[in-house]
Design a protein around this motif. Structure first.
Motif, short mmCIF file in Angstrom:
data_model
loop_
_atom_site.label_atom_id
_atom_site.label_comp_id
_atom_site.label_asym_id
_atom_site.label_seq_id
_atom_site.Cartn_x
_atom_site.Cartn_y
_atom_site.Cartn_z
N GLY A 28 2.71 54.66 -64.07
CA GLY A 28 3.87 54.64 -65.12
C GLY A 28 3.04 55.07 -66.60
N ALA A 29 3.89 54.47 -67.48
CA ALA A 29 3.65 55.16 -68.81
C ALA A 29 2.26 54.31 -69.34
N LEU A 30 2.09 53.23 -68.95
CA LEU A 30 0.82 52.74 -69.60
C LEU A 30 -0.38 53.55 -69.07
N ALA A 31 -0.35 53.76 -67.66
CA ALA A 31 -1.23 54.72 -67.24
C ALA A 31 -1.53 55.92 -67.85
N ASP A 32 -0.48 56.49 -67.97
CA ASP A 32 -0.54 57.93 -68.50
C ASP A 32 -1.07 57.85 -69.80
N THR A 33 -0.72 56.77 -70.79
CA THR A 33 -1.08 56.75 -71.91
C THR A 33 -2.55 56.50 -72.20
N LEU A 34 -3.11 55.73 -71.21
CA LEU A 34 -4.53 55.25 -71.17
C LEU A 34 -5.36 56.73 -70.72
N ALA A 35 -4.82 57.49 -69.75
CA ALA A 35 -5.55 58.69 -69.55
C ALA A 35 -5.44 59.74 -70.78
N TRP A 36 -4.52 59.72 -71.54
CA TRP A 36 -4.24 60.75 -72.58
C TRP A 36 -5.36 60.34 -73.64
N ALA A 37 -5.44 58.84 -73.78
CA ALA A 37 -6.29 58.34 -74.81
C ALA A 37 -7.69 58.58 -74.42
N VAL A 38 -8.08 58.64 -73.03
CA VAL A 38 -9.38 58.90 -72.69
C VAL A 38 -9.71 60.50 -72.98
N PHE A 39 -8.86 61.12 -72.69
CA PHE A 39 -8.80 62.63 -72.93
C PHE A 39 -9.24 62.99 -74.43
N GLY A 40 -8.26 62.41 -75.15
CA GLY A 40 -8.25 62.48 -76.63
C GLY A 40 -9.57 62.14 -77.19
N THR A 41 -9.93 60.84 -76.90
CA THR A 41 -11.35 60.36 -77.18
C THR A 41 -12.47 61.21 -76.94
N GLY A 42 -12.47 61.77 -75.86
CA GLY A 42 -13.53 62.62 -75.32
C GLY A 42 -13.46 64.01 -76.42
N LEU A 43 -12.17 64.45 -76.71
CA LEU A 43 -12.41 65.62 -77.45
C LEU A 43 -12.86 65.26 -78.72
N VAL A 44 -12.59 64.26 -79.62
CA VAL A 44 -13.19 63.94 -80.50
C VAL A 44 -14.82 63.54 -80.40
N GLN A 45 -15.29 63.07 -79.43
CA GLN A 45 -16.57 62.93 -79.23
C GLN A 45 -17.35 64.23 -79.12
N CYS A 46 -16.81 65.17 -78.72
CA CYS A 46 -17.03 66.48 -78.88
C CYS A 46 -17.35 67.05 -79.84
N LEU A 47 -16.21 66.99 -80.69
CA LEU A 47 -16.44 67.40 -81.97
C LEU A 47 -17.56 66.85 -82.85
N VAL A 48 -17.66 65.52 -82.86
CA VAL A 48 -18.65 64.81 -83.54
C VAL A 48 -20.27 65.25 -82.82
N CYS A 49 -20.31 65.31 -81.75
CA CYS A 49 -21.70 65.63 -81.18
C CYS A 49 -22.02 66.97 -81.39
N THR A 50 -21.09 67.88 -81.49
CA THR A 50 -21.35 69.18 -81.85
C THR A 50 -21.75 69.26 -83.18
N GLY A 51 -21.12 68.48 -84.02
CA GLY A 51 -21.59 68.75 -85.41
C GLY A 51 -23.06 68.23 -85.56
N VAL A 52 -23.45 67.42 -84.80
CA VAL A 52 -24.75 66.63 -84.91
C VAL A 52 -25.86 67.52 -84.08
N LEU A 53 -25.32 68.31 -83.08
CA LEU A 53 -26.24 68.88 -81.92
C LEU A 53 -27.50 69.78 -82.68
N HIS A 54 -26.96 70.43 -83.57
CA HIS A 54 -28.02 71.41 -83.99
C HIS A 54 -29.27 70.62 -84.96
N GLN A 55 -28.62 69.54 -85.50
CA GLN A 55 -29.78 68.71 -86.20
C GLN A 55 -30.60 67.92 -85.15
N ALA A 56 -29.83 67.65 -84.10
CA ALA A 56 -30.77 67.01 -83.05
C ALA A 56 -31.64 67.75 -82.30
N LEU A 57 -31.39 69.15 -82.21
CA LEU A 57 -32.30 70.02 -81.66
C LEU A 57 -33.27 70.33 -82.50
#
Length: 479
Positions: A52-81
């Motif tokens: 139902g709707a709750l599961a769909d919302t949670l799934a989209w939340a996981v995916f959206g949070t993953g995209l935000v994490q990718c953006l943040v980590c990409t910004g730090v990656l060069h400095q980490a290397l």
């Protein structure tokens, strides 16, 4: 619009050296790895939820949070290397946000598992957890040492095991999810650290190449100073002693004849020293074409450039060979210092009809356009002056599309020398065609019985072919 942006970027990319291209592509691929794991594994939660709707919302939340994490980590990656390479450092607070996002994504994924809303059970949950940890694992893996990475990984897996067990999943599903998440996280850390190590090795090799070139120059200077000391040391000492003796004799009076004799000896030693110094310097200034070809081939191959040389001018007059030898020496120096070449070819021949000797030196190391000449008396300008002294010419050709750079030197032969070179070239069987044909490629193809563009393949005695005579190489550009 796209071409307006791509063309300058492509030129900037071509202007980079080989090690800079390798490092940049490695960094980009590491960033792409994090994005692909999120887009490939986390996104599969969205179509695989059925509660139902709750599961769909949670799934989209996981995916959206993953995209935000990718953006943040990409910004730090060069400095980490750069932290791994020792040029910069990453502050701990910069890792706090990505770590919090990983925790939020893990909690949301475990909530979906507790609701039994994920089709595929432990396998799907494990893949999602792999995508959850990948961006942060890439950054964290190169920022801290191996010991701290191992401790953090064990702690995360212990907490993950407890969370999976609390979801009420079957133990087979729990083990499957845990194994997949563990392998995925270890793979992410290994990929990051191996890529950073690869960049470090490339930098060390480039630095070693520069050190090798500086050592070669230093060794040459030491050799020259040693030869000069051996020649001048004794003579200068003798001059000093005899001058002192002549001065003492002159002070005593009545010894003018002996004083003159000593000064005459000083004059003789000085002239001998002058001749010996000229001989030493002449040994450094005079060049031999065969020696220069061999030296260029050796030093370029040592620098990783596949150099092939075809010396059809081995029987040219000595002055002509000396002039062309300078072209080979300066051309090899330019390849080492100003080019980013992977191959270099040198062809020498004689045009019996036109009475000229021809040398063509080409490589694929063209970078962004810059001044090809040097200060007066050095570099290509110095070569032109040397060739002008023997009536020769130097032509510089760049092909930006093919990335090639070509030096073409022509030196006139005497009438008898031209006839002799033509007879000897025909007797050799490989240089019976004239140099004008060689420039167009037609003579080289006829000499080899071929009719393909670009001339015939050359071999360097190793059985490999790939260097080519200067036939239809690239397009000519303005001098």
């Amino acid at each position: 619009m796209i071409g307006w942006w791509v063309a300058p970027e492509y030129r900037r990319w071509q202007a980079r050296s080989s090690h800079e291209k390798v490092e940049a592509s490695t960094r980009w691929m590491l960033a792409a790895y994090a994005w692909l794991t999120v887009l490939g594994f986390v996104v599969q939660l969205v179509p695989n939820t059925d509660r139902g709707a709750l599961a769909d919302t949670l799934a989209w939340a996981v995916f959206g949070t993953g995209l935000v994490q990718c953006l943040v980590c990409t910004g730090v990656l060069h400095q980490a290397l750069d932290t791994y390479l020792g040029t910069r450092t990453v502050a701990p607070r910069q890792l706090a946000l990505p770590a919090a996002l990983v925790g939020a994504m893990t909690a949301l994924t475990l909530t979906l598992a507790a609701l039994d809303a994920v089709e595929g059970g432990g396998l799907a949950v494990g893949l999602a957890l792999h995508g959850t940890t990948a961006p942060f694992a890439v950054v964290f893996g190169v920022t801290v040492g191996r010991g701290r990475v191992a401790v953090a990984l064990c702690g995360f897996l212990a907490a993950l095991l407890a969370g999976l067990a609390a979801t009420g999943m079957p133990w087979s599903g729990v083990l499957a999810a845990l194994v997949i998440a563990c392998l995925g996280t270890v793979l992410s850390v290994f990929t990051a650290r191996s890529s950073a190590w690869y960049i470090a090795v490339i930098r060390e090799l480039e630095e070693a190449r520069g050190v090798q070139a500086r050592l070669a120059v230093t060794e040459e200077r030491l050799r020259f100073s040693r030869d000069l000391h051996d020649v001048m040391g004794r003579n200068l000492s003798a001059i000093a002693l005899k001058s002192e003796l002549a001065a003492q004799l002159a002070r005593r009076g009545g010894a003018e004849e002996a004083s003159v004799e000593q000064m005459t000896e000083v004059q003789r030693i000085a002239r001998e020293s002058q001749s010996e110094v000229r001989a030493v310097v002449r040994g450094y200034r005079d060049v031999d074409l065969a020696t220069e070809l061999q030296g260029a081939r050796g030093i370029l191959r040592a620098a990783g450039v596949d150099c092939r040389a075809d010396n059809g001018g081995s029987r040219l007059p000595v002055p002509v060979q000396a002039a062309l030898g300078w072209v080979v020496r300066e051309g090899a120096t330019n390849v080492l210092r100003h080019a980013d070449a992977t191959w270099c070819t040198v062809w020498v021949g004689a045009d019996s009809a036109g009475g000229t000797a021809l040398l063509v030196m080409e490589n694929d190391g063209v970078r962004a356009a810059s001044g090809a000449g040097g200060r007066k008396g050095s570099g290509l300008e110095g070569l032109r002056e040397r060739l002008d002294g023997v009536g020769g010419t130097l032509r510089v050709e760049r092909d930006e599309e093919r990335g090639t750079f070509r030096l073409t030197a022509q030196v006139p032969l005497g009438a008898e020398d031209a006839r002799r070179a033509g007879r000897q070239g025909g007797a050799d069987g490989t240089h019976g065609t004239n140099a004008a044909d060689a420039k167009s490629g037609d003579g080289a193809r006829r000499a080899n019985g071929e009719d393909t563009p670009g001339g015939r393949d050359l071999e360097d005695g190793t059985g490999r072919s790939g260097a080519r005579e200067p036939g239809t190489y690239g397009k000519d550009t303005a001098e």
